[in-house]
Enzyme design. Structure first.
Site, PDB file in Angstrom:
ATOM      1  N   ARG A  43     -46.914   9.145   8.907  1.00  0.00           N
ATOM      2  CA  ARG A  43     -47.591   9.767   8.037  1.00  0.00           C
ATOM      3  C   ARG A  43     -48.877   8.736   7.476  1.00  0.00           C
ATOM      4  NH1 ARG A  43     -45.207  11.289   2.758  1.00  0.00           N
ATOM      5  NH2 ARG A  43     -46.910   9.695   1.925  1.00  0.00           N
ATOM      6  N   HIS A  86     -49.015  12.604   1.218  1.00  0.00           N
ATOM      7  CA  HIS A  86     -48.337  13.934   1.685  1.00  0.00           C
ATOM      8  C   HIS A  86     -48.916  15.097   1.634  1.00  0.00           C
ATOM      9  CE1 HIS A  86     -44.791  16.720   1.376  1.00  0.00           C
ATOM     10  NE2 HIS A  86     -45.327  17.203   0.290  1.00  0.00           N
ATOM     11  N   TYR A 130     -46.526   4.526  -4.084  1.00  0.00           N
ATOM     12  CA  TYR A 130     -45.012   3.826  -3.327  1.00  0.00           C
ATOM     13  C   TYR A 130     -45.172   3.347  -2.330  1.00  0.00           C
ATOM     14  CZ  TYR A 130     -46.065   8.718  -1.411  1.00  0.00           C
ATOM     15  OH  TYR A 130     -46.559   9.605  -0.789  1.00  0.00           O
TER      16      TYR A 130
END
Lengths: 328, 362
Positions: free
Chosen positions: B262, B266, B275
Site C-alpha cells: 500500500r 489507508h 506509523y
C-alpha cells in the site's frame, strides 16, 4: 382440505415442506437440520423428501450461516436457515445489521436479500445455559429486516410461509416453550398470513394485554382468570415486532383505556418499552392508567432452577391488570 | 501424561510463489501464452494506468471537498486489474474496498464509483456488472457472501465462479475462516484473493499473525493456497486464471495471496507517516506495478513514448469526464432514504417517509 391437530413445531415443518415443494429456489440449511431433522425436529423428513441439494447440514458456524444466506439470496435463491438456539444468534447480528438489512437499500434495489433466519427462542423448557434467551428487541431495531414471532401453530404456518415468500429479510423467532404445548387444527393449504399485522385473539373492554411468542398463552390464561372476576381483557398478539401494527394496538387501547405489555426479555430497552412509547405518543389521552409492563428482570437469564422467577406468568400478568384497574 | 508412541504425518506443505516479471521489468522465465499478444499486455497496462488516474482524481476531489473519505489503491493496481482480467463477465466479483481497478475493468463506470465514494447510494446501482457486489466496508464480512454466491452458482450448474477480494487484515477474522471452511467442505466454485498490502491501517502483517504466509491459512480448510507477486500483473492474471479454471471444472476453491504494498495512506483520513517509515515506502516504489510493466513493454520494443502519451491523455480525459458527470449528478430526492429499504415500503414507515418528503426543502 383436512384440518389436522398440529403442534407449533409441526406447523413450522408443514410450512417449510410447502415452501420447498412450491418454489424450487427455497433452500433449507443450518446445523443438524438435514439428516437429524433439527434438534427440535422442525425439519424432520425434509432431507429425505427433497435431498441434499435443497436441505443441507452446514458446519457449526452461525456467522457463516447468516452470511451465506445473504449471498445465496442475492444470487437468486430463497434461503430459510436455522440458528439452533437464539442464544447462538449473536454472531449472526453482524450479517443481519451490516448486510441483510442494507443490501437492497445500498444498491438501490439492484441486489436484494429474500432470506429467512429461523431461531427457537425463549425460556421455560429447563434448557442449559445460553439456550433460553430472548433478545428480540435488539433485532427489531435493525432497519431493513422484519422480526416475526408466531404464538400458535396456525400463525406459525401462515406467518412462516409469508416470511419465506417475502422479498426481504425476515428473522422468524419460534417460541420453543410452546413448540409442543398446544395443538390446534392447521390446514396445509399454502395460505399465508399477513406480515406487519397484529392479531386480536380475545376481545374485551376493561384492559388491553399485549404480548408476542410464548407470553401470549400466559396472557390468554390471565384474561380467562380475570373474566371470572368480572374483568374483560382484550388480548393482542403483536406477531410482527417489525413492522409494528400500531393501528390495531392503538384502536384497542383507545377502547379499553388501560394496557399491560408482557415480555419475557429483560425490561430495560425491551420491546415492551416501544409499545408503551407508541401508546404515550398516540393514545395518551385515552389512558385511564399508566401503561404497565410485566417483564423479565434486568439480569442474566437464570439457569433452570431459578428461571421461573424471570419469566412472567399468568399470575403476575393478572396482578398487573388488577393494579391497572385500581386507577379510577 | 501418557502418550502413545509414534505419530502420523497428516500434511506437509510448501507455498508456491509465482512471479513472471521482476521489479526491473525482466521476464524471469517463459511467460504465459496470453503475454505473447501485445494487445493483451497493452490492455492490462491501460487498466492499471486508468486505475491510477482514477485514484489520483479521487484523492484530488476529496482534498477539495468534493468527495468523501476515500481509499486509494495506489501501488495495488496489478492485483485488481490482474484478477479482473482473468474473470469472465458472468463470474461474480465481491470486492473489498480497494479494488477500483477490478470494478472499472468489469464495466462499473468511474462516474458510479465517484458517486459511491461521494456519499450517494446510487453509485452502487451499477449499470453494467449487475451481479457484482458493492464494496464491503466491514472487513471480511463479505467472505461468507462469496460462499453463498458460490453455492448459488454451483446449484445453477453453469461454470461460473465467485471471486472474493479481501485484505491481509481480513485473514484475522472469524468470518474469513468460517467461509473458507465451508468452501473446502462443499467444494465451492470460489476464489479468495487476499490482497496482502502489508498494512492493516497501522499494523504490519508481521504483527497481525505468526503465520509465515497468509496463503497457508487455506490449508487447514482443505483448499489450495498459493502466493503470487501482486505487483506483477501478468503473474496475477495467470494465477487467478488457473484458480478460476480449476473452480469451473469442479475442483473447488483456491486462496491466492497477492503480495503487494500500500504505497498510500489507508484512506484520505489517515496519515501513514505516524506509523510507517518513509524509507520503507520509498524502497517499495521501486517495485510498483505500473512502472514494472512499462519497463517490460519498453524493453521488448512493444511500447513507444507516443503510445504512452496517448494513453495518459486518453485515461485523463476519461476520468475527467467521469468526474464531471459525477459533479453534475442531480441530488437524490429526500424520500430516497426509504424508497429502496424494502421491495414495498411497509405501511408502518409511510408516516416517516411523508415527514422526510415534507422536510425536503430543509
Amino acid at each position: 382440505m383436512a384440518e389436522t391437530e398440529t403442534s407449533l413445531v409441526e406447523a413450522v415443518r408443514l410450512a417449510l415442506r410447502r415452501a420447498l415443494a412450491e418454489d424450487e429456489t427455497v433452500l433449507v440449511f443450518g446445523e443438524d437440520v438435514a439428516r437429524n431433522g433439527g434438534v427440535f425436529r422442525a425439519t424432520e423428513g425434509l432431507f429425505a423428501e427433497f435431498g441434499e441439494r435443497r436441505v443441507r447440514d452446514t458446519p457449526l458456524s452461525e456467522a457463516l450461516i447468516a452470511g451465506m444466506s445473504v449471498g445465496v439470496a442475492a444470487a437468486g435463491f430463497r434461503p430459510v436457515a436455522e440458528i439452533q438456539f437464539m442464544g447462538f444468534l449473536y454472531p449472526a447480528i453482524d450479517q443481519l445489521a451490516n448486510h441483510a438489512g442494507r443490501l437492497r437499500n445500498r444498491t438501490r434495489g439492484r441486489l436484494s436479500c429474500p432470506m429467512v433466519l429461523r431461531a427457537p427462542y425463549g425460556g421455560g423448557v429447563h434448557a442449559p445455559e445460553h439456550h433460553s434467551e430472548s433478545f428480540e428487541a435488539m433485532l427489531a431495531q435493525i432497519p431493513g429486516i422484519r422480526v416475526v414471532v408466531p404464538s400458535s401453530p396456525a400463525r406459525a404456518y401462515g406467518l412462516l410461509l409469508a416470511a419465506i415468500r417475502d422479498p426481504d429479510p425476515v428473522v422468524f423467532l419460534e417460541p420453543k416453550r410452546i413448540y409442543r404445548a398446544l395443538r390446534e387444527p392447521v390446514v396445509d393449504d399454502g395460505a399465508a398470513l399477513p406480515l406487519d399485522r397484529a392479531f386480536v385473539l380475545r376481545e374485551g373492554d376493561d384492559a388491553t394485554l399485549v404480548a408476542w411468542g410464548a407470553m401470549v398463552r400466559d396472557c390468554l390464561a390471565a384474561a380467562a382468570a380475570l373474566a371470572a372476576e368480572g374483568l374483560s381483557c382484550e388480548v393482542i398478539d403483536l406477531a410482527s415486532l417489525s413492522q409494528l401494527d400500531e393501528a390495531t394496538l392503538l384502536a384497542s387501547v383507545e377502547k379499553t383505556g388501560r394496557c399491560v405489555v408482557v415480555q419475557e426479555a429483560p425490561r430495560h430497552c425491551g420491546f415492551a418499552a416501544e409499545v408503551a412509547a407508541r401508546i404515550a405518543e398516540r393514545a395518551l389521552l385515552s389512558l385511564q392508567a399508566p401503561v404497565a409492563r410485566v417483564t423479565g428482570y434486568d439480569t442474566v437469564m437464570p439457569l433452570p432452577k431459578l428461571e421461573h422467577l424471570q419469566l412472567p406468568d399468568a399470575g403476575r400478568i393478572a396482578a398487573a391488570v388488577r393494579e391497572t384497574m385500581s386507577y379510577r | 501424561m501418557a502418550r502413545q508412541p509414534g505419530h502420523s504425518i497428516v500434511a506437509r506443505f510448501s507455498i508456491e510463489a509465482v512471479r513472471c516479471i521482476d521489479a526491473a521489468g525482466r521476464a524471469v522465465g517463459p511467460l504465459p501464452g496470453f503475454a505473447a499478444d501485445k494487445r493483451e499486455l497493452a490492455a492490462l497496462y491501460r487498466g492499471m494506468v486508468l486505475t491510477r488516474t482514477f485514484d489520483q482524481k479521487a484523492v484530488a476531489l476529496q482534498r477539495t471537498g468534493q468527495l468523501g473519505t476515500y481509499a486509494s489503491s495506489l501501488g495495488q493496481e496489478a492485483v485488481a486489474v490482474g484478477l479482473a482480467s482473468a474473470m469472465r463477465p458472468e463470474d461474480v466479483l465481491l470486492p473489498s474496498f480497494r479494488e477500483h481497478g477490478a470494478q472499472l475493468w468489469r464495466g462499473v463506470a468511474a462516474e458510479e464509483l465517484f458517486r459511491y465514494w461521494g456519499g450517494d447510494e446510487r453509485g452502487s446501482d451499477f449499470a453494467a456488472a449487475r451481479a457484482d457486489w458493492p464494496v464491503s466496508i466491514p472487513v471480511a464480512s463479505h467472505v461468507p457472501h462469496a460462499v453463498g454466491v458460490a453455492w448459488a452458482l454451483q446449484l445453477g450448474g453453469a461454470p461460473r465462479v465467485a471471486v472474493c477480494v479481501l485484505g491481509d487484515a481480513a485473514t484475522s477474522k472469524g468470518d474469513f475462516y468460517e467461509a473458507l471452511n465451508l468452501a473446502g467442505a462443499w467444494a465451492l466454485p470460489v476464489v479468495f484473493l487476499v490482497c496482502n498490502n502489508r498494512w492493516g491501517i497501522s499494523v504490519p502483517v508481521e504483527r497481525q499473525t505468526a503465520a509465515g504466509t497468509l496463503a497457508q491459512k487455506a490449508l487447514a480448510a482443505g483448499i489450495e493456497g498459493i502466493q503470487v507477486d501482486g505487483n506483477d500483473v501478468v503473474a496475477v492474471r495467470e494465477v487467478v486464471a488457473g484458480a478460476l479454471d480449476k473452480a469451473r471444472r469442479g475442483g473447488g476453491a483456491t486462496l491466492v495471496e497477492a503480495l503487494t504494498y500500500r504505497l498510500g495512506d489507508h484512506t484520505t483520513a489517515d496519515d501513514a507517516s505516524r506509523y510507517r517509515d518513509s524509507a520503507e515506502v520509498s524502497a517499495r516504489w521501486h517495485e510498483e506495478p505500473v512502472a514494472r510493466l512499462r519497463a517490460f513493454l519498453t524493453a521488448q520494443g512493444l511500447w513507444s513514448k507516443d503510445e504512452e502519451e496517448a494513453l495518459l491523455g486518453e485515461c485523463h480525459a476519461a476520468i475527467e469526464a467521469a468526474a464531471e458527470a459525477y459533479r453534475a449528478t442531480p441530488p437524490a430526492p429526500p424520500t430516497a432514504i426509504f424508497d429502496s429499504l424494502f421491495a414495498t415500503l411497509p405501511a408502518a414507515l409511510e408516516a416517516q417517509r411523508r415527514e422526510v418528503a415534507r422536510r425536503g426543502g430543509d
